[in-house]
Design a protein around this motif. Structure first.
Motif, PDB file in Angstrom:
ATOM      1  N   GLN A  32       0.821  -1.211   0.000  1.00 43.36           N
ATOM      2  CA  GLN A  32       0.000   0.000   0.000  1.00 43.36           C
ATOM      3  C   GLN A  32       0.860   1.267   0.000  1.00 43.36           C
ATOM      4  OE1 GLN A  32      -2.652  -1.800   3.264  1.00 43.36           O
ATOM      5  NE2 GLN A  32      -3.880  -0.186   2.341  1.00 43.36           N
ATOM      6  N   LEU A  33       1.887   1.281   0.830  1.00 41.35           N
ATOM      7  CA  LEU A  33       2.774   2.449   0.876  1.00 41.35           C
ATOM      8  C   LEU A  33       3.464   2.679  -0.462  1.00 41.35           C
ATOM      9  CD1 LEU A  33       4.356   1.997   4.412  1.00 41.35           C
ATOM     10  CD2 LEU A  33       2.740   3.779   3.709  1.00 41.35           C
ATOM     11  N   GLY A  75      -3.714   4.444  -1.974  1.00 45.27           N
ATOM     12  CA  GLY A  75      -3.384   3.673  -0.774  1.00 45.27           C
ATOM     13  C   GLY A  75      -4.495   2.762  -0.309  1.00 45.27           C
ATOM     14  N   ALA A  76      -5.705   3.319  -0.204  1.00 47.39           N
ATOM     15  CA  ALA A  76      -6.821   2.561   0.354  1.00 47.39           C
ATOM     16  C   ALA A  76      -7.642   1.842  -0.716  1.00 47.39           C
ATOM     17  CB  ALA A  76      -7.728   3.491   1.162  1.00 47.39           C
ATOM     18  N   GLY A  77      -7.381   2.109  -1.956  1.00 42.27           N
ATOM     19  CA  GLY A  77      -8.093   1.438  -3.043  1.00 42.27           C
ATOM     20  C   GLY A  77      -7.210   0.426  -3.750  1.00 42.27           C
ATOM     21  N   ILE A  78      -6.357   0.924  -4.608  1.00 45.01           N
ATOM     22  CA  ILE A  78      -5.492   0.061  -5.410  1.00 45.01           C
ATOM     23  C   ILE A  78      -4.531  -0.734  -4.527  1.00 45.01           C
ATOM     24  CG2 ILE A  78      -3.701   0.049  -7.193  1.00 45.01           C
ATOM     25  CD1 ILE A  78      -5.133   2.652  -8.268  1.00 45.01           C
ATOM     26  N   GLY A  79      -3.866  -0.049  -3.618  1.00 43.47           N
ATOM     27  CA  GLY A  79      -2.918  -0.723  -2.723  1.00 43.47           C
ATOM     28  C   GLY A  79      -3.585  -1.772  -1.862  1.00 43.47           C
ATOM     29  N   MET A  80      -4.789  -1.456  -1.352  1.00 41.00           N
ATOM     30  CA  MET A  80      -5.508  -2.411  -0.512  1.00 41.00           C
ATOM     31  C   MET A  80      -5.888  -3.664  -1.287  1.00 41.00           C
ATOM     32  SD  MET A  80      -6.651  -3.185   2.475  1.00 41.00           S
ATOM     33  CE  MET A  80      -6.958  -1.783   3.506  1.00 41.00           C
ATOM     34  N   ALA A  81      -6.268  -3.521  -2.538  1.00 38.05           N
ATOM     35  CA  ALA A  81      -6.642  -4.693  -3.338  1.00 38.05           C
ATOM     36  C   ALA A  81      -5.462  -5.650  -3.496  1.00 38.05           C
ATOM     37  CB  ALA A  81      -7.156  -4.251  -4.708  1.00 38.05           C
TER      38      ALA A  81
END
Length: 159
Positions: free
Chosen positions: A100-101, A123-129
């Motif tokens: 995420q980072l 961070g909270a969309g693409i990274g979380m997936a």
């Protein structure tokens, strides 16, 4: 070749269903804690995106562990001390957080998308997936060691 045999992909996926649902329920709660804290820290508090993400990660990780240890995987790895489980869970989640980072760093600093919305999406969309796939694998194979399960194993929140 006939599909639907004892070891078919469809049956393996069906047997995995309750585990996926429990993991998703814990993950949704953790995601809400992570996202809410990140947006608050990044917005009204005015923190830089990487610090905000690091702090929101710790909160989300703790919520996810509690949900998985007390819900989805409560019958697994009972002989392993909770502190050790949490340490391994935390390590798996650090790997996910690094994903995420990295997404935030590339978007914010590399591509120049510096708005709060861009930081949240990266961070909270693409990274979380991407991180969720890694976390599911790590949680079931390293933390709760579910790889030896039988197809009849139930993983429900209600018992």
């Amino acid at each position: 070749m006939v599909s639907g045999g004892a070891g078919s992909p469809r049956e393996r996926l069906r047997a995995l269903g309750p585990e996926l649902l429990g993991f998703a329920a814990a993950g949704i709660c953790a995601y809400a804690a992570d996202l809410g804290l990140f947006v608050w820290l990044r917005g009204p508090v005015g923190m830089d995106p990487l610090t905000a993400k690091a702090l929101s990660f710790v909160a989300g990780c703790s919520v996810a562990y509690a949900g998985n240890a007390l819900g989805t995987y409560r019958r697994d790895a009972a002989d392993v001390p909770r502190l050790r489980q949490y340490a391994v869970f935390f390590a798996v989640n650090i790997a996910g957080a690094l994903v995420q980072l990295l997404c935030i760093a590339v978007s914010h600093y590399g591509l120049g998308f510096t708005s709060q919305r861009a930081d949240t999406v990266s961070g909270a969309g693409i990274g979380m997936a991407f991180a969720t796939v890694l976390r599911f694998w790590g949680t079931r194979t390293l933390v709760f060691r579910t790889s030896g399960r039988t197809a009849s194993r139930e993983a429900s929140w209600t018992g």
